[in-house]
Design a protein around this motif. Structure first.
Motif, mmCIF file in Angstrom:
data_model
loop_
_atom_site.group_PDB
_atom_site.id
_atom_site.type_symbol
_atom_site.label_atom_id
_atom_site.label_comp_id
_atom_site.label_asym_id
_atom_site.label_seq_id
_atom_site.Cartn_x
_atom_site.Cartn_y
_atom_site.Cartn_z
ATOM 1 N N LEU A 209 0.835 -1.206 0.000
ATOM 2 C CA LEU A 209 0.000 0.000 0.000
ATOM 3 C C LEU A 209 0.867 1.253 0.000
ATOM 4 N N HIS A 210 1.898 1.266 0.816
ATOM 5 C CA HIS A 210 2.806 2.421 0.878
ATOM 6 C C HIS A 210 3.492 2.636 -0.469
ATOM 7 N N ALA A 211 3.898 1.545 -1.145
ATOM 8 C CA ALA A 211 4.557 1.659 -2.447
ATOM 9 C C ALA A 211 3.607 2.243 -3.488
ATOM 10 N N LEU A 212 2.354 1.769 -3.497
ATOM 11 C CA LEU A 212 1.365 2.306 -4.437
ATOM 12 C C LEU A 212 1.080 3.782 -4.156
ATOM 13 N N ASN A 213 1.000 4.130 -2.898
ATOM 14 C CA ASN A 213 0.768 5.528 -2.519
ATOM 15 C C ASN A 213 1.923 6.407 -2.999
ATOM 16 N N HIS A 214 3.135 5.878 -2.872
ATOM 17 C CA HIS A 214 4.316 6.621 -3.299
ATOM 18 C C HIS A 214 4.288 6.871 -4.808
ATOM 19 N N VAL A 215 4.032 5.808 -5.580
ATOM 20 C CA VAL A 215 4.001 5.945 -7.036
ATOM 21 C C VAL A 215 2.871 6.877 -7.466
ATOM 22 N N SER A 216 1.716 6.754 -6.817
ATOM 23 C CA SER A 216 0.567 7.585 -7.182
ATOM 24 C C SER A 216 0.840 9.062 -6.919
ATOM 25 N N LYS A 217 1.508 9.380 -5.830
ATOM 26 C CA LYS A 217 1.822 10.776 -5.538
ATOM 27 C C LYS A 217 2.838 11.333 -6.532
ATOM 28 N N LEU A 270 -0.260 -6.078 -4.061
ATOM 29 C CA LEU A 270 -0.355 -4.806 -4.777
ATOM 30 C C LEU A 270 -1.740 -4.610 -5.374
ATOM 31 N N THR A 271 -2.262 -5.640 -6.036
ATOM 32 C CA THR A 271 -3.563 -5.506 -6.702
ATOM 33 C C THR A 271 -4.720 -5.531 -5.715
ATOM 34 N N ALA A 272 -4.470 -5.954 -4.475
ATOM 35 C CA ALA A 272 -5.526 -5.894 -3.459
ATOM 36 C C ALA A 272 -5.942 -4.453 -3.192
ATOM 37 N N HIS A 273 -5.046 -3.518 -3.459
ATOM 38 C CA HIS A 273 -5.331 -2.096 -3.239
ATOM 39 C C HIS A 273 -5.808 -1.397 -4.510
ATOM 40 N N THR A 274 -5.933 -2.138 -5.596
ATOM 41 C CA THR A 274 -6.391 -1.559 -6.866
ATOM 42 C C THR A 274 -7.597 -2.350 -7.368
ATOM 43 N N PRO A 275 -8.683 -2.348 -6.643
ATOM 44 C CA PRO A 275 -9.819 -3.222 -6.997
ATOM 45 C C PRO A 275 -10.540 -2.755 -8.256
ATOM 46 N N SER A 276 -11.107 -3.723 -8.976
ATOM 47 C CA SER A 276 -11.967 -3.389 -10.117
ATOM 48 C C SER A 276 -13.311 -2.901 -9.559
ATOM 49 N N PRO A 277 -14.136 -2.174 -10.314
ATOM 50 C CA PRO A 277 -13.984 -1.902 -11.748
ATOM 51 C C PRO A 277 -13.101 -0.694 -12.059
ATOM 52 N N HIS A 278 -12.588 -0.012 -11.030
ATOM 53 C CA HIS A 278 -11.803 1.195 -11.291
ATOM 54 C C HIS A 278 -10.428 0.866 -11.861
ATOM 55 N N TRP A 279 -9.896 -0.291 -11.537
ATOM 56 C CA TRP A 279 -8.584 -0.697 -12.018
ATOM 57 C C TRP A 279 -8.716 -2.012 -12.783
ATOM 58 N N GLN A 280 -7.938 -2.153 -13.833
ATOM 59 C CA GLN A 280 -7.858 -3.393 -14.580
ATOM 60 C C GLN A 280 -6.412 -3.887 -14.553
ATOM 61 N N VAL A 281 -6.246 -5.169 -14.299
ATOM 62 C CA VAL A 281 -4.908 -5.761 -14.280
ATOM 63 C C VAL A 281 -4.678 -6.433 -15.631
ATOM 64 N N GLU A 282 -3.797 -5.870 -16.415
ATOM 65 C CA GLU A 282 -3.524 -6.390 -17.750
ATOM 66 C C GLU A 282 -2.412 -7.430 -17.709
ATOM 67 N N ASN A 283 -2.579 -8.479 -18.518
ATOM 68 C CA ASN A 283 -1.616 -9.582 -18.613
ATOM 69 C C ASN A 283 -1.552 -10.411 -17.329
ATOM 70 N N GLN A 284 -2.630 -10.363 -16.528
ATOM 71 C CA GLN A 284 -2.629 -11.109 -15.273
ATOM 72 C C GLN A 284 -2.614 -12.617 -15.516
ATOM 73 N N ALA A 285 -3.353 -13.086 -16.528
ATOM 74 C CA ALA A 285 -3.376 -14.522 -16.809
ATOM 75 C C ALA A 285 -1.987 -15.020 -17.177
ATOM 76 N N ARG A 286 -1.278 -14.225 -17.959
ATOM 77 C CA ARG A 286 0.087 -14.608 -18.326
ATOM 78 C C ARG A 286 0.997 -14.637 -17.103
ATOM 79 N N PHE A 287 0.836 -13.646 -16.233
ATOM 80 C CA PHE A 287 1.674 -13.592 -15.026
ATOM 81 C C PHE A 287 1.444 -14.829 -14.165
ATOM 82 N N ARG A 288 0.201 -15.179 -13.957
ATOM 83 C CA ARG A 288 -0.099 -16.341 -13.113
ATOM 84 C C ARG A 288 0.353 -17.639 -13.781
#
Length: 640
Positions: A209-217, A270-288
């Motif tokens: 969460l702190h890392a996402l907050n840092h990047v977002s700012k 990381l993605t727990a703090h970026t929930p849909s529908p506001h955020w989309q995780v691209e290439n997630q199937a490939r990552f998993r």
């Protein structure tokens, strides 16, 4: 400092080389082209200004789901600014602005000199779930008080979903996350060598969460300045001067991990703090697919009956344990893009090995020049790999880049240009226990002028089978460089001769060796002396392991040499042991308990039938503390 190697000289060289190489580069502020402000191919909100194909890519080179060649600059396209309250970035009380702003309030010459000279003012404080903490501040530091107010420092778009997640946790888990976040919000370094299995997921989520907050700012600041520059250019007014908001390259967060399964856990955090529908995780199937187990493969650790394997072993090795990986993550207003090119990424997840191979292949580590937050997780597992890879990565952090990457130098923060990035980088080190290597990393490599803190704990003695006589044998050594030779000489001249004279102890004896260097040395000595022995090392094949265990159990081989890495990776139960010699105490304290329980796998074995020797010196403090307890280790070390 040599003038030829000073940051200013190298920076001027970089600027000259950049100017000579780039003949097609457009003027940054062309009055006739208001839409071409800070123009570059890669959409970026964290300061990257790369107009060419990146030199270093993530490990997989499969094309992106979306093509970004023709996308506009920061603040345009899918990065438009209307979803953000951009006026908020002007808050001078924001910890991010205070620490990472163009004019950092934490950075001073006195603080830098103190950090270089390792002149820290130390104190011990207690903070709720973190317990006792050793806080170190450089003289001249004007860093904020600790703990910080993390809630007010968190962006609203991240705060609400996090509070919803916290409602599902127990009170002590919520308090732990609050304490971690309050410490992180001060942008001090954190070294926690007591990250146990039960707290690791909650700590990981708070740091993510702190890392996402840092990047977002960082994104908000760039968008705001893009907007100001565009308005000034359109109105024909003088361009604003205080627009320094970027580093040399875009990546600002680096997370070092031992296995692909660890990267999967961090992605989930990381993605727990970026929930849909506001955020989309691209290439997630490939990552998993690439970071999980292959389709159809059954994880024997995860599917085994409880108790078959120690819980720490299951948590460490379940899933994909490949240790060669690196992947870039790019954050936009509406998406989390996995497998982005390094120079177009905000966050990099990598193993030390994977990052080193990438750097050595491309002969370039410029993407590490602007790392502002570094997380090294599961350091205890990394020490069982190759510690040189970790040191290699640290040596390439926050160096002035070799190439300009078409950077707009008017947007770079002054302290980057002055070569001071390492003094502001926030580093988080997480481990289950402490070693001399990790303490050295904390003492030598961490120079954050905001300060650094280390959690402290008092260790209790480990539990061993009742009745076993533990014989701790110390050898004199006053110089760390002489320690390996002193240990070897004491073992070969004092311990081994006594063992060989005993009919009972010269058979069924297992020798546990922590260091790989010492393991090879002892193996060569046994071979030279003609002793009857067999070995179990991390390089042993399944067939070799089966043969060695059988030969030792049946008495065909009198001695069994066991490396700590073998036990770490395999965790076999070994029968036939009656005598145990620890050439050095294990790093993992539970290994000591497990090995002392192995003799009782055989029938009719009494505690009086088992002997145990532990060889140690004054430099084995961390290991001895975890085995004998803090008070017990202090008494043992005094004897030396």
């Amino acid at each position: 400092m040599d003038k030829a190697n000073s940051p200013k000289t190298r920076l001027l060289t970089l600027l000259n080389v950049s100017a000579a190489k780039s003949t097609k580069r457009k003027r940054i502020f062309d009055e006739q082209s208001p839409r071409k402000l800070n123009k570059r191919r890669e959409v970026s909100f964290s300061g990257s200004v790369d107009t060419r194909e990146p030199e270093v890519s993530s490990q997989e080179e499969e094309p992106e789901v979306q093509t970004e060649e023709s996308q506009p600059t920061d603040g345009e396209g899918d990065e438009e600014a209307e979803d953000e309250d951009l006026t908020a970035v002007e808050d001078t009380k924001d910890p991010y602005e205070q620490h990472f702003g163009a004019e950092s309030s934490a950075l001073s010459e006195a603080a830098k000199e103190a950090a270089d000279a390792k002149e820290w003012t130390n104190s011990v404080v207690t903070h709720r779930k973190l317990g006792a903490v050793a806080l170190s501040l450089p003289s001249g530091s004007s860093s904020p008080d600790w703990p910080g107010d993390w809630s007010s420092a968190l962006l609203d778009r991240l705060k609400e979903p996090f509070h919803e997640r916290q409602k599902k946790l127990r009170q002590e888990q919520r308090e732990l996350q609050d304490d971690v976040l309050s410490t992180l919000s001060t942008y001090r370094d954190i070294y926690d060598p007591r990250t146990s299995l039960d707290i690791a997921p909650h700590t990981r989520e708070a740091i993510a969460l702190h890392a996402l907050n840092h990047v977002s700012k960082k994104r908000r600041r760039v968008l705001k300045n893009n907007e100001r520059l565009a308005h000034a250019n359109k109105a024909g007014t003088p361009l604003p001067e205080n627009v320094q908001d970027q580093g040399f390259t875009r990546p600002s967060v680096l997370i070092l991990l031992p296995f692909r399964s660890s990267a999967l856990k961090w992605l989930d955090a990381l993605t727990a703090h970026t929930p849909s529908p506001h955020w989309q995780v691209e290439n997630q199937a490939r990552f998993r697919r690439e970071f999980g187990l292959p389709e159809g493969v059954v994880d024997k650790l995860a599917s085994a009956e409880p108790g078959t394997y120690p819980q720490d072993h299951v948590e460490t090795f379940k899933g994909n344990v490949d240790d060669n990986f690196r992947v870039g993550i790019k954050l936009t207003r509406k998406s989390v893009r996995l497998f982005s090119e390094f120079y177009g990424s905000d966050i990099i997840l990598a193993s030390p090995l994977g990052l080193r191979m990438s750097i050595e292949k491309e002969k370039n580590s410029d993407f590490l020049s602007s790392i502002e937050m570094l997380v090294v997780d599961q350091i205890d597992a990394l020490t069982m790999q190759n510690w040189e890879h970790v040191q290699f990565v640290f040596s390439h952090l926050n160096q002035l880049p070799k190439e300009s990457h078409d950077t707009d130098f008017s947007r770079i923060k002054p302290w980057y240009l002055d070569g001071n990035a390492a003094y502001l980088r926030q580093t988080v080190l997480l481990s289950a226990y402490e070693t001399p290597e990790t303490r050295s990393l904390y003492n030598v490599q961490l120079k954050n002028v905001a300060g650094k803190l280390r959690t402290i704990r008092q260790c209790a003695p480990v539990q061993v089978p009742e009745g076993i006589d533990q014989n701790f044998m110390h050898f004199d050594c006053v110089n760390l460089k002489d320690e390996p030779n002193k240990r070897f000489n004491y073992f070969t001249t004092e311990i081994l001769p006594a063992v060989m004279k005993s009919a009972v102890q010269s058979t069924n004896t297992a020798i546990f060796i922590s260091s790989s260097f010492d393991f090879i040395r002892i193996q060569n000595h046994f071979r030279k002396m003609g002793y009857s022995f067999t070995v179990l090392s991390e390089y042993s094949s399944n067939q070799d392991i089966s043969r060695a265990r059988q030969a030792f159990f049946t008495g065909k081989k009198a001695f069994l040499l066991i490396s700590e890495r073998f036990h770490f990776y395999r965790r076999y139960k070994i029968r036939g042991i009656r005598n145990l010699i620890f050439y050095g105490a294990p790093d993992h304290p539970q290994f000591y308990t497990e090995l002392l329980s192995f003799p009782f796998l055989d029938e009719d074995v009494e505690a009086s039938d088992v002997t145990c020797r532990v060889l140690y010196s004054r430099y084995d403090w961390f290991r001895m503390e975890r085995i004998a307890g803090t008070k017990g280790a202090a008494q043992l070390i005094k004897q030396t």
